[in-house]
Design a protein around this motif. Sequence first.
Motif, PDB file in Angstrom:
ATOM      1  N   GLN A   4      36.314  32.293  45.931  1.00  0.00           N
ATOM      2  CA  GLN A   4      36.319  32.673  46.901  1.00  0.00           C
ATOM      3  C   GLN A   4      35.798  34.475  46.854  1.00  0.00           C
ATOM      4  O   GLN A   4      35.765  35.799  46.970  1.00  0.00           O
ATOM      5  N   GLU A   5      35.045  35.018  48.585  1.00  0.00           N
ATOM      6  CA  GLU A   5      33.774  36.229  48.939  1.00  0.00           C
ATOM      7  C   GLU A   5      35.039  36.875  49.023  1.00  0.00           C
ATOM      8  O   GLU A   5      35.259  36.862  50.156  1.00  0.00           O
ATOM      9  N   PRO A   6      34.473  38.365  48.820  1.00  0.00           N
ATOM     10  CA  PRO A   6      35.772  39.246  49.177  1.00  0.00           C
ATOM     11  C   PRO A   6      35.022  39.786  50.453  1.00  0.00           C
ATOM     12  O   PRO A   6      33.918  39.367  50.948  1.00  0.00           O
ATOM     13  N   THR A   7      36.113  40.037  51.543  1.00  0.00           N
ATOM     14  CA  THR A   7      35.821  40.417  52.843  1.00  0.00           C
ATOM     15  C   THR A   7      36.009  41.577  52.938  1.00  0.00           C
ATOM     16  O   THR A   7      37.083  42.419  51.954  1.00  0.00           O
ATOM     17  N   SER A   8      35.910  42.406  53.908  1.00  0.00           N
ATOM     18  CA  SER A   8      35.767  44.061  54.447  1.00  0.00           C
ATOM     19  C   SER A   8      36.485  43.714  55.585  1.00  0.00           C
ATOM     20  O   SER A   8      36.536  43.185  57.063  1.00  0.00           O
ATOM     21  N   VAL A  38      45.804  36.078  49.059  1.00  0.00           N
ATOM     22  CA  VAL A  38      45.639  36.907  47.213  1.00  0.00           C
ATOM     23  C   VAL A  38      45.652  36.069  46.332  1.00  0.00           C
ATOM     24  O   VAL A  38      45.823  34.947  46.360  1.00  0.00           O
ATOM     25  N   VAL A  39      44.424  36.455  44.976  1.00  0.00           N
ATOM     26  CA  VAL A  39      44.064  35.329  43.876  1.00  0.00           C
ATOM     27  C   VAL A  39      44.304  35.668  43.224  1.00  0.00           C
ATOM     28  O   VAL A  39      43.878  34.658  41.924  1.00  0.00           O
ATOM     29  N   ARG A  45      51.019  43.791  38.891  1.00  0.00           N
ATOM     30  CA  ARG A  45      49.882  44.000  40.001  1.00  0.00           C
ATOM     31  C   ARG A  45      49.733  42.361  40.739  1.00  0.00           C
ATOM     32  O   ARG A  45      50.009  41.753  40.001  1.00  0.00           O
ATOM     33  N   PHE A  46      48.992  42.553  41.340  1.00  0.00           N
ATOM     34  CA  PHE A  46      48.806  41.744  42.497  1.00  0.00           C
ATOM     35  C   PHE A  46      46.783  41.295  43.073  1.00  0.00           C
ATOM     36  O   PHE A  46      47.033  42.674  43.138  1.00  0.00           O
ATOM     37  N   THR A  47      46.689  40.730  42.707  1.00  0.00           N
ATOM     38  CA  THR A  47      44.714  41.371  43.234  1.00  0.00           C
ATOM     39  C   THR A  47      44.469  40.164  45.071  1.00  0.00           C
ATOM     40  O   THR A  47      44.966  39.248  45.166  1.00  0.00           O
ATOM     41  N   THR A  48      44.213  41.102  45.631  1.00  0.00           N
ATOM     42  CA  THR A  48      43.472  40.296  46.998  1.00  0.00           C
ATOM     43  C   THR A  48      42.044  40.015  46.817  1.00  0.00           C
ATOM     44  O   THR A  48      41.592  40.005  46.167  1.00  0.00           O
ATOM     45  N   ALA A  49      41.693  38.573  48.107  1.00  0.00           N
ATOM     46  CA  ALA A  49      40.250  38.068  47.985  1.00  0.00           C
ATOM     47  C   ALA A  49      39.159  39.087  47.889  1.00  0.00           C
ATOM     48  O   ALA A  49      37.881  39.398  47.588  1.00  0.00           O
ATOM     49  N   ALA A  50      39.907  40.488  48.702  1.00  0.00           N
ATOM     50  CA  ALA A  50      38.582  41.477  49.240  1.00  0.00           C
ATOM     51  C   ALA A  50      38.347  42.189  48.022  1.00  0.00           C
ATOM     52  O   ALA A  50      37.609  43.178  47.779  1.00  0.00           O
ATOM     53  N   GLY A  51      40.047  41.815  46.653  1.00  0.00           N
ATOM     54  CA  GLY A  51      39.209  42.963  45.523  1.00  0.00           C
ATOM     55  C   GLY A  51      40.289  43.898  45.185  1.00  0.00           C
ATOM     56  O   GLY A  51      39.783  44.773  43.898  1.00  0.00           O
ATOM     57  N   ASP A  52      40.545  44.096  46.249  1.00  0.00           N
ATOM     58  CA  ASP A  52      42.113  44.937  46.262  1.00  0.00           C
ATOM     59  C   ASP A  52      42.771  44.586  45.437  1.00  0.00           C
ATOM     60  O   ASP A  52      42.978  43.304  45.165  1.00  0.00           O
ATOM     61  N   GLU A  53      42.901  45.762  44.287  1.00  0.00           N
ATOM     62  CA  GLU A  53      44.824  45.615  43.566  1.00  0.00           C
ATOM     63  C   GLU A  53      45.497  46.500  43.938  1.00  0.00           C
ATOM     64  O   GLU A  53      45.916  48.117  44.460  1.00  0.00           O
TER      65      GLU A  53
END
Length: 199
Positions: A4-8, A38-39, A45-53
Amino acid sequence: MSEQEPTSGSELNEVEQTDKEHVFGTWSFQKEVSPTQVVDSDGVRFTTAAGDEYIDFSGQLMCSNLGHSADAVADAIDEQVRETAYIAPNYTTEARSELGRKLAEVTPGDLSKTFFSTSGTEATEAAIKIARAYTGKQKIVSRYRSYHGATYGSISVTGDPRRLKAEPGIPGTIKAPDPYAYGSTLDPMESVGLVETLW
Ligand SMILES: Cc1ncc(COP(=O)(O)O)c(C=O)c1O
């Protein structure tokens, strides 16, 4: 990890937009639902598609208490599903009886049996029914500062505003003030005593 491409910002990615369009968000005005994809998740920890951990201090809704994606949990689920995925209530498995026995070791006093449910709200429903059957009484007293679940009995004993759309709810439920000083005109100890007057 997903491709998935990160979004902002508040822009929804494709998965999030599809979710918003096709999944009914709980306890929300549907137009305001803004899901976060969530990817990946591992341990705390968990990480979102936007790359936030994120470090997850609550195991989401207090459910992933052994950490995210724990191998021991995944292996146990895999093993049990391959052995026997489902049985009707009048049968048992070693896993079911052993979990009941282990819970009896840690539950207080002479509590020795567990009612297994698939959600918190189902547990509340069962508790209401068991209490009524055992006592022969009907009234259930609960606190205004409470949440007990989304099904009809549970939301009827819930105090928080999510109950409002479900009112009048099931008969025989009564709310009591909380022994909580902030923003209250009642002395906390006075509110404890008030429960006595609710019969
Ligand atoms: C105290 C309490 N009871 C019941 C529930 C309902 O649990 P579930 O969402 O699993 O139905 C919750 C959920 O947050 C809860 O905090």
